[in-house]
Write a protein that holds these residues in place. Structure first.
Motif, short mmCIF file in Angstrom:
data_model
loop_
_atom_site.label_atom_id
_atom_site.label_comp_id
_atom_site.label_asym_id
_atom_site.label_seq_id
_atom_site.Cartn_x
_atom_site.Cartn_y
_atom_site.Cartn_z
N ALA A 130 0.83 -1.21 0.00
CA ALA A 130 0.00 0.00 0.00
C ALA A 130 0.86 1.26 0.00
O ALA A 130 0.57 2.24 -0.70
N GLU A 131 1.94 1.24 0.79
CA GLU A 131 2.85 2.39 0.82
C GLU A 131 3.48 2.63 -0.55
O GLU A 131 3.63 3.76 -1.00
N GLN A 132 3.83 1.54 -1.23
CA GLN A 132 4.42 1.67 -2.57
C GLN A 132 3.41 2.28 -3.54
O GLN A 132 3.77 3.15 -4.35
N ARG A 133 2.15 1.87 -3.44
CA ARG A 133 1.11 2.44 -4.30
C ARG A 133 0.93 3.93 -4.00
O ARG A 133 0.73 4.74 -4.90
N LEU A 134 1.00 4.30 -2.71
CA LEU A 134 0.84 5.70 -2.35
C LEU A 134 1.96 6.55 -2.93
O LEU A 134 1.73 7.66 -3.43
N ARG A 135 3.19 6.05 -2.89
CA ARG A 135 4.32 6.83 -3.42
C ARG A 135 4.15 7.05 -4.93
O ARG A 135 4.49 8.11 -5.45
N LEU A 137 1.36 7.35 -6.35
CA LEU A 137 0.24 8.26 -6.49
C LEU A 137 0.59 9.68 -6.08
O LEU A 137 0.18 10.65 -6.73
N ALA A 138 1.38 9.83 -5.00
CA ALA A 138 1.54 11.15 -4.39
C ALA A 138 2.98 11.59 -4.22
O ALA A 138 3.22 12.67 -3.69
N GLY A 139 3.94 10.83 -4.65
CA GLY A 139 5.32 11.27 -4.54
C GLY A 139 6.14 10.41 -3.60
O GLY A 139 5.61 9.74 -2.71
N GLU A 140 7.46 10.46 -3.76
CA GLU A 140 8.36 9.58 -3.02
C GLU A 140 8.35 9.82 -1.52
O GLU A 140 8.70 8.94 -0.74
N HIS A 141 7.97 11.02 -1.09
CA HIS A 141 8.02 11.32 0.34
C HIS A 141 6.70 11.03 1.05
O HIS A 141 6.59 11.23 2.26
N ASP A 148 -16.78 18.32 -1.41
CA ASP A 148 -15.43 18.58 -1.01
C ASP A 148 -14.35 17.78 -1.71
O ASP A 148 -13.74 18.25 -2.63
N GLU A 149 -14.08 16.58 -1.31
CA GLU A 149 -12.85 15.89 -1.71
C GLU A 149 -12.59 15.96 -3.20
O GLU A 149 -13.41 15.59 -4.01
N GLY A 150 -11.43 16.41 -3.58
CA GLY A 150 -11.13 16.64 -4.98
C GLY A 150 -10.12 15.69 -5.54
O GLY A 150 -9.36 16.03 -6.44
N GLY A 151 -10.00 14.48 -5.01
CA GLY A 151 -9.05 13.55 -5.56
C GLY A 151 -7.64 13.87 -5.15
O GLY A 151 -6.68 13.43 -5.77
N ASP A 152 -7.48 14.61 -4.05
CA ASP A 152 -6.15 15.00 -3.63
C ASP A 152 -5.59 13.93 -2.72
O ASP A 152 -6.09 13.68 -1.65
N ALA A 153 -4.53 13.29 -3.17
CA ALA A 153 -4.05 12.14 -2.42
C ALA A 153 -2.72 12.39 -1.75
O ALA A 153 -2.21 11.55 -1.04
N ALA A 154 -2.11 13.53 -1.98
CA ALA A 154 -0.76 13.75 -1.48
C ALA A 154 -0.75 13.83 0.03
O ALA A 154 -1.55 14.51 0.65
N ASP A 155 0.20 13.15 0.64
CA ASP A 155 0.39 13.20 2.08
C ASP A 155 1.86 13.50 2.35
O ASP A 155 2.76 12.98 1.69
N THR A 156 2.10 14.32 3.34
CA THR A 156 3.46 14.75 3.64
C THR A 156 4.15 13.76 4.55
O THR A 156 3.51 12.94 5.21
#
Length: 764
Positions: free
Chosen positions: A11-16, A18-22, A255-263
């Motif tokens: 799941a973490e790999q899929r998130l990266r 989707l939203a970037g390496e960090h 509201d939610e606009g498909g924004d998946a980035a997490d810091t």
């Protein structure tokens, strides 16, 4: 036994991707993904905008598909949202497709791709769920094969939510038909405790037999599925008539606009609360937005607000959104700001779809300073570096307001959020409240008509039910959800099932809406922390003073404005004249009157003029005072008359009128008569008197067919000869346009070579 550590790593790999390496998963994101993929259960995620709710369902989709599950079905309320979601899905490594009104030619191809297993995510609108072909042929297959069902903007399910839509209630049927073990995810950023509980119970299947509540009229708004106040009758309003009033302008305002980035420090502010509501996992987090700097600027007049806006816009960082309550205001404000050298564009549900997409792209590319928009720009618009959100006019609830301002500051350290309230806001709120669910006798009459005549189109039903087209359609949707009516090919049918008019519940929802309006007024006047105020109204028990808003810092924005700027704004706002397009087509169902198809040119009115729109922020205030329900009748005021003369002087008609005829008025006879007489005198025209009623005025009709039928039976031309040249036909307001249309037809039949409609105000 599931290897949860390996699953989380995947799941973490899929998130990266989707939203970037960090990026890394928040605790509640993982809890939701685990509940869907491992436990195959139902979950509700209530988290602030930008938290990454779309990441949950795209990652869960990828994991489920890798394990042999069927496609994910996402019920999504807006085309703009669908565009962002398809792009985000691609980054997550899943193939998404959509079925909506804008890609009809692709439906067969997409259906075939779904059946072949080539589509990982299918996005559909809630309205599509009750399209007869889709409901009967496609939906059962989707329900049988779906690997995951996602309900985006789930607050729309709840009548207690700020944007209830009856189409969302059809999800009960979809969820009830799912095979055991198919997980369901609902997401929203704008649910208070009452809405959260209601949605969670519906996901758990606890409320299937509860009567649906009164709708929020699908268009405050624009009298269209876009949901916002148009150049419509947003004036004076009046109490609802037995149903729940709308909470405010926004059908497209969630509201939610498909924004998946997490810091990388995403877990630091998760402080989540997880719980169960009868089998639904509820993951609710704090709603703090530490980039938002909220302030309220109170100015006495519309020209002061507009001048202040133009000056402040030069100082604001980056690009942003200027929200208004009406379509008319978007056009007025955008035109003025362009005159002042700002790169802005108007945006509403009435904007051409291609123009809307181009405007979105221009703002995303920072080629515009701002979009001046109704709530049609809301859900799905994902611009992380949006530097400001301003409101010229207050939404009707703190919940709706916090949702809209949440578009800003998602990827920047500081974003300015400024509210410029106006006295006309309450009039617009009252208008929305007046579009409540119809009273019981009207609903019963509709069901009886369907039972008597069988399948009827909305247009045919409109000739027998005295409701506007949009209000009728919304009522039918509620009856469909309740099981009392059913949409079929060719229109609607009564089912014959028992149906209860839940007046008590409608009244409770209406009272809740009224309380929200008072809370919004409280936000405007509060001396306490503004963000804490809003979060408390979303039942966020972690709310505390933000330390950033104007009240917390004591740094209130200056209300000083250069006199020249105010003068310039006044001149722009009080520039008189609005074109009124004549009716071109008769309503359906009037063939027995000889009225069908296109209006013959020899009977039609010419394009007309009005001094202004009732929803204008310039002339609108003066016209609302003059034409309001409680306004006393009297001679036309000099200021209004002088402005009407200016409208006439700029009118480039093909042939100058030679006479004036007025429309009869039961409420303002002195106003209309003096206006007609004075115009005739100053223009050296003949005043020929008024049209007349054969058997008294026709009363109030709410839809086109009923209005035309009543006018045809009662309206008569004046006795005077009208054949000498073009006639100026004068009325106080143009609403549906049918009085002017029928009056023009009578005058043309009596020999007038042309009829030029002129009104003080228009609602369109």
């Amino acid at each position: 036994m599931v290897d949860e550590s390996g699953l989380r790593a995947e799941a973490e790999q899929r998130l990266r991707a989707l939203a970037g390496e960090h990026a890394r998963l928040r605790d509640d994101q993982w809890s939701a993904i685990r509940a869907l993929v491992v436990d195959r259960r139902r979950a509700l995620v209530v988290q602030r905008t930008g938290w990454g709710k779309s990441a949950v369902y795209f990652i869960a989709t990828a994991l489920l598909r890798a394990r042999g599950a069927g496609p994910t079905v996402i019920v999504s309320p807006l085309l703009a949202l669908m565009r962002n979601q398809i792009s985000a899905a691609d980054r997550a490594g899943v193939h998404a497709a959509t079925i909506n009104s804008a890609n009809v030619d692709e439906w067969d191809l997409i259906h075939a791709e779904v059946e072949r297993g080539e589509v990982d995510v299918l996005l559909v609108s809630p309205e599509r769920l009750n399209n007869p072909d889709f409901r009967d042929l496609v939906l059962p297959k989707l329900a049988a094969s779906a690997g995951l069902v996602v309900v985006d903007e789930a607050h729309c399910i709840s009548d207690w939510g700020h944007d209830f839509r009856p189409d969302y209630r059809r999800l009960r049927t979809l969820l009830a038909d799912l095979p055991p073990g198919v997980p369901v995810l609902a997401t929203t950023a704008t649910a208070n405790a009452r809405v959260t509980r209601d949605v969670a119970e519906q996901l758990a299947g606890l409320t299937d037999d509860r009567p649906a509540t009164a709708p929020h009229e699908d268009s405050p708004r624009e009298n269209s599925p876009n949901g916002e106040a148009a150049n419509g009758r947003a004036v004076g309003g009046g109490a609802g008539n037995g149903g729940a009033g709308s909470s405010g302008p926004s059908d497209e305002k969630a509201d939610e606009g498909g924004d998946a980035a997490d810091t990388p420090d995403a877990d630091a502010d998760d402080a989540h609360g997880a719980g169960d509501t009868e089998g639904t996992l509820v993951l609710r987090g704090p709603l703090e937005r530490d980039s938002l700097h909220l302030s309220v600027v109170r100015l006495a007049t519309a020209e002061q607000r507009l001048a202040w806006l133009a000056e402040t816009l030069r100082e604001l960082p980056g690009s942003g959104i200027i929200y208004t309550l009406t379509v008319a205001a978007t056009q007025e404000i955008a035109a003025y700001l362009r005159d002042q050298g700002h790169e802005v564009a108007a945006y509403s549900g009435q904007t051409d779809p291609a123009e809307r997409l181009a405007a979105e792209q221009a703002l995303l590319g920072n080629r515009l300073k701002a979009l001046v928009a109704t709530s049609a720009l809301g859900m799905g618009f994902d611009k992380p570096d949006l530097g400001f959100v301003m409101h010229v006019g207050a939404p009707a609830s703190p919940v709706a307001y916090y949702q809209q301002v949440g578009r800003a500051g998602r990827g920047v350290e500081r974003a300015e959020v400024i509210l410029l309230p106006g006295p006309e806001d309450r009039d617009i709120w009252a208008y929305f409240a007046s579009l409540a669910f119809p009273p019981e006798p009207v609903v019963r009459a509709t069901l009886a008509t369907l039972a008597e005549h069988g399948t009827m189109s909305t247009a045919a039903l409109e000739t027998r039910v005295d409701l506007s087209r949009n209000r009728l359609e919304t009522m039918l949707k509620v009856l469909d959800v309740d099981g009392a009516a059913k949409r079929v090919k060719g229109g609607w049918q009564a089912t014959g099932r028992p149906w209860a008019y839940d007046a008590e519940r409608y009244a409770r929802v209406a009272a809740e809406r009224a309380a929200e309006q008072q809370a919004m007024l409280g936000y405007i006047s509060t001396g306490e922390c503004r963000e804490e105020f809003l979060r408390r109204h979303l039942d966020d028990d972690t709310a505390k003073p933000c330390g950033r808003c104007d009240n917390c810092t004591g740094a209130h924005r200056s209300v000083d404005i250069a006199a020249a700027a105010v003068t310039s704004a006044r001149e722009r706002l009080h520039r008189p004249g609005v074109e009124v397009e004549p009716r071109r087509q008769w309503p359906t169902g009037l063939k027995e009157l000889g009225l069908s198809g296109r209006i013959r040119p020899e009977l039609a009115a010419e394009p007309g003029r009005a001094l202004g729109r009732l929803t204008d922020i310039g002339w609108g205030n003066a016209l609302r005072r003059l034409l309001g329900e409680r306004a006393a009748d009297g001679p036309v005021p000099d200021e209004i008359f002088d402005a009407v003369v200016m409208v006439l002087s700029s009118w480039r008609w093909a042939a100058r009128p030679v006479s004036v005829v007025t429309v009869p008025s039961t409420t303002r006879p002195v106003l209309i008569t003096t206006l007609g007489e004075r115009l005739a005198a100053i223009g050296r025209l003949s005043y020929l008197g008024s049209l007349t009623y054969r058997q008294g005025p026709p009363g109030r009709q709410h839809n086109s067919a009923q209005r035309v039928r009543a006018l045809r039976a009662t309206l008569a031309p004046p006795v005077a000869d009208v054949s000498g040249g073009p006639v100026l036909l004068v009325d106080d307001r143009v609403d549906t346009g049918w009085t002017m249309t029928m009056g023009a037809m009578l005058l043309r039949e009596a020999g007038a070579p042309a009829v030029l409609p002129l009104a003080l105000a228009t609602t369109n």
